[in-house]
Enzyme design. Structure first.
Site, PDB file in Angstrom:
ATOM      1  N   SER A   1     -25.123 -23.929  32.162  1.00  0.00           N
ATOM      2  CA  SER A   1     -26.105 -22.957  32.660  1.00  0.00           C
ATOM      3  C   SER A   1     -27.059 -23.603  33.659  1.00  0.00           C
ATOM      4  CB  SER A   1     -26.931 -22.386  31.502  1.00  0.00           C
ATOM      5  OG  SER A   1     -26.100 -21.713  30.600  1.00  0.00           O
ATOM      6  N   THR A   2     -27.497 -24.819  33.366  1.00  0.00           N
ATOM      7  CA  THR A   2     -28.455 -25.472  34.270  1.00  0.00           C
ATOM      8  C   THR A   2     -27.773 -25.875  35.579  1.00  0.00           C
ATOM      9  OG1 THR A   2     -30.252 -27.076  34.374  1.00  0.00           O
ATOM     10  CG2 THR A   2     -28.261 -27.811  33.272  1.00  0.00           C
TER      11      THR A   2
ATOM     12  N   ASP B   1     -28.670 -17.999  29.362  1.00  0.00           N
ATOM     13  CA  ASP B   1     -29.632 -19.105  29.478  1.00  0.00           C
ATOM     14  C   ASP B   1     -29.933 -19.493  30.922  1.00  0.00           C
ATOM     15  OD1 ASP B   1     -29.816 -19.427  26.741  1.00  0.00           O
ATOM     16  OD2 ASP B   1     -28.291 -21.010  26.647  1.00  0.00           O
TER      17      ASP B   1
ATOM     18  N   PRO C   1     -24.371 -33.817  27.662  1.00  0.00           N
ATOM     19  CA  PRO C   1     -23.084 -33.636  26.975  1.00  0.00           C
ATOM     20  C   PRO C   1     -22.552 -32.204  27.129  1.00  0.00           C
ATOM     21  CG  PRO C   1     -24.849 -34.107  25.402  1.00  0.00           C
ATOM     22  CD  PRO C   1     -25.434 -34.279  26.756  1.00  0.00           C
TER      23      PRO C   1
ATOM     24  N   GLY D   1     -24.540 -27.148  23.220  1.00  0.00           N
ATOM     25  CA  GLY D   1     -25.717 -26.338  22.852  1.00  0.00           C
ATOM     26  C   GLY D   1     -26.955 -26.733  23.638  1.00  0.00           C
TER      27      GLY D   1
ATOM     28  N   ALA E   1     -27.156 -26.195  27.162  1.00  0.00           N
ATOM     29  CA  ALA E   1     -27.162 -25.413  28.409  1.00  0.00           C
ATOM     30  C   ALA E   1     -26.734 -26.222  29.633  1.00  0.00           C
ATOM     31  CB  ALA E   1     -28.531 -24.765  28.647  1.00  0.00           C
ATOM     32  N   GLY E   2     -25.860 -27.198  29.434  1.00  0.00           N
ATOM     33  CA  GLY E   2     -25.390 -28.022  30.560  1.00  0.00           C
ATOM     34  C   GLY E   2     -24.770 -27.193  31.679  1.00  0.00           C
TER      35      GLY E   2
ATOM     36  N   LYS F   1     -31.711 -28.099  28.041  1.00  0.00           N
ATOM     37  CA  LYS F   1     -32.727 -27.460  27.181  1.00  0.00           C
ATOM     38  C   LYS F   1     -32.338 -27.647  25.717  1.00  0.00           C
ATOM     39  CE  LYS F   1     -30.327 -23.725  25.530  1.00  0.00           C
ATOM     40  NZ  LYS F   1     -29.588 -23.987  24.354  1.00  0.00           N
TER      41      LYS F   1
HETATM   42  O1  C5P Z   1     -24.502 -15.451  28.072  1.00  0.00           O
HETATM   43  P1  C5P Z   1     -23.545 -16.554  27.753  1.00  0.00           P
HETATM   44  O2  C5P Z   1     -22.283 -16.472  28.562  1.00  0.00           O
HETATM   45  O3  C5P Z   1     -24.160 -17.913  27.788  1.00  0.00           O
HETATM   46  O4  C5P Z   1     -23.132 -16.317  26.246  1.00  0.00           O
HETATM   47  C1  C5P Z   1     -22.036 -16.962  25.661  1.00  0.00           C
HETATM   48  C2  C5P Z   1     -21.584 -16.165  24.444  1.00  0.00           C
HETATM   49  O5  C5P Z   1     -22.585 -16.211  23.428  1.00  0.00           O
HETATM   50  C3  C5P Z   1     -21.372 -14.695  24.698  1.00  0.00           C
HETATM   51  O6  C5P Z   1     -20.051 -14.459  25.143  1.00  0.00           O
HETATM   52  C4  C5P Z   1     -21.612 -14.087  23.335  1.00  0.00           C
HETATM   53  O7  C5P Z   1     -20.470 -14.251  22.530  1.00  0.00           O
HETATM   54  C5  C5P Z   1     -22.694 -14.978  22.756  1.00  0.00           C
HETATM   55  N1  C5P Z   1     -24.064 -14.429  22.964  1.00  0.00           N
HETATM   56  C6  C5P Z   1     -24.464 -13.321  22.234  1.00  0.00           C
HETATM   57  N2  C5P Z   1     -25.721 -12.810  22.442  1.00  0.00           N
HETATM   58  C7  C5P Z   1     -26.570 -13.402  23.310  1.00  0.00           C
HETATM   59  C8  C5P Z   1     -26.181 -14.544  24.050  1.00  0.00           C
HETATM   60  C9  C5P Z   1     -24.909 -15.034  23.841  1.00  0.00           C
HETATM   61  O8  C5P Z   1     -23.710 -12.766  21.416  1.00  0.00           O
HETATM   62  N3  C5P Z   1     -27.770 -12.885  23.476  1.00  0.00           N
END
Ligand code: C5P
Length: 317
Positions: free
Chosen positions: A108-109, A141, A99, A103, A105-106, A11
């Protein structure tokens, strides 16, 4: 039990605005997320033993519990221990095209694909809301990655509203292979610099998120007005990443000077994307920026917007 092959698309963020802090330590966001055709391929195979195994052809992808796809399989084991005891474990193979730490979402997907694949392999029949709840436990994500397309995301990023699909736009991605940006670092740096301006009260936060549904970029998406979408791209995290990472801002400037419809960093970076009206426009921009940057470590991808999330491409006995 069957083996499954799945496609897990990346994404980009067309919009990322940080509104304030959340009690859980995350940030309240409003984002517009867009799937693209660049995708990993995931193969899932039942193995008769009580184990989760993971393989990946990419040296920077961990092959243990620190891989989000592994954690997705572990979550399914925790949630459905009886089914796991009956059917045994899974072997996960990831063919990495997206990659890493970019940024896009590799991770996450990949995790979203594991939830969909194990749901089918174990014949759980989970509903979309049930899959979304599991996905939200893995990362902000991951719920979006399940269904993909074009969506408005609020809350932590897990509350989704679908938007009309925008699958006719092309996109060039560029990333320096030696650069990786930690997402927690980017959010912490943003809080340190801009935390004083965060929205504090819950009512204002809610109304800011609600207002986004009729905001200018959403209107441009509804009208399929590509020029306006491009003008209204926004990413608050650029404010902390661009000043501290000159190669990223140089790439962004190069795309701007080479006729991109619009250009922006995706998520916490360091990938820069540039929008194009056709494949020819995208290819031309890629060539021009390559010639301008002259850095063999900068990798490029030309791809297209997609209206799809996780797709099952084969199921074999
Ligand atoms: O949810 P995810 O693990 O992908 O998020 C990675 C990091 O990004 C979190 O540990 C946090 O530091 C930051 N984050 C945030 N607020 C969000 C999403 C992500 O602060 N809504």
């Amino acid at each position: 039990m069957r083996s499954y092959s799945l496609i897990a698309p990346a994404k980009i963020n067309l919009y990322l605005e940080i509104l304030g802090d959340r009690p859980d330590g995350y940030h309240e966001l409003v984002m517009i997320l867009q799937s693209i055709d660049l995708a990993d391929k995931i193969d899932l195979r039942p193995i008769g033993t009580d184990a989760i195994r993971i393989h990946c052809d990419h040296p920077q992808v961990p092959q243990d519990q620190s891989n989000l796809a592994y954690r997705a399989a572990e979550l399914m084991v925790e949630q459905f221990p009886d089914v796991y005891a009956r059917f045994g474990g899974v072997e996960i193979s990831i063919q990495k095209n997206i990659p890493v730490a970019a940024g896009l979402a590799g991770g996450s997907t990949n995790a979203a694909a594991i939830l969909v694949g194990i749901d089918m392999m174990w014949q759980l029949g989970l509903t979309q809301p049930e899959l979304q709840d599991l996905a939200a436990k893995l990362g902000s994500d991951v719920p979006f990655c399940l269904g993909g397309g074009t969506a408005l995301a609020t809350g932590r990023g897990e509350q989704l509203s679908s938007l009309p699909s925008l699958d006719s736009l092309y996109v060039v991605l560029a990333k320096d292979r030696n650069l990786m940006i930690s997402t927690p670092w980017a959010y912490q740096a943003y809080r340190a610099e801009f935390g004083h301006s965060y929205v504090q009260d819950a009512k204002t936060l809610k109304s800011r998120a609600e207002r986004m549904h009729s905001g200018p970029i959403v209107q441009a998406i509804i009208n399929k007005n590509h020029a306006q979408i491009a003008q209204r791209l926004h990413n608050d995290l650029e404010k902390v990443v661009l000043p501290t990472t000159p190669p990223v801002s140089q790439l962004r400037e190069a795309f701007e000077s080479c006729g991109a419809l619009g250009t922006m960093m995706s998520g916490s970076g360091p990938t820069i994307f540039a929008l194009a009206t056709s494949q020819a426009h995208a290819n031309e921009m890629q060539q021009q920026v390559k010639a301008m940057i002259r850095d063999p470590d900068v990798e490029f991808w030309v791809t297209k917007f997609s209206n799809r999330g996780i797709q099952v491409v084969s199921a074999v006995n």
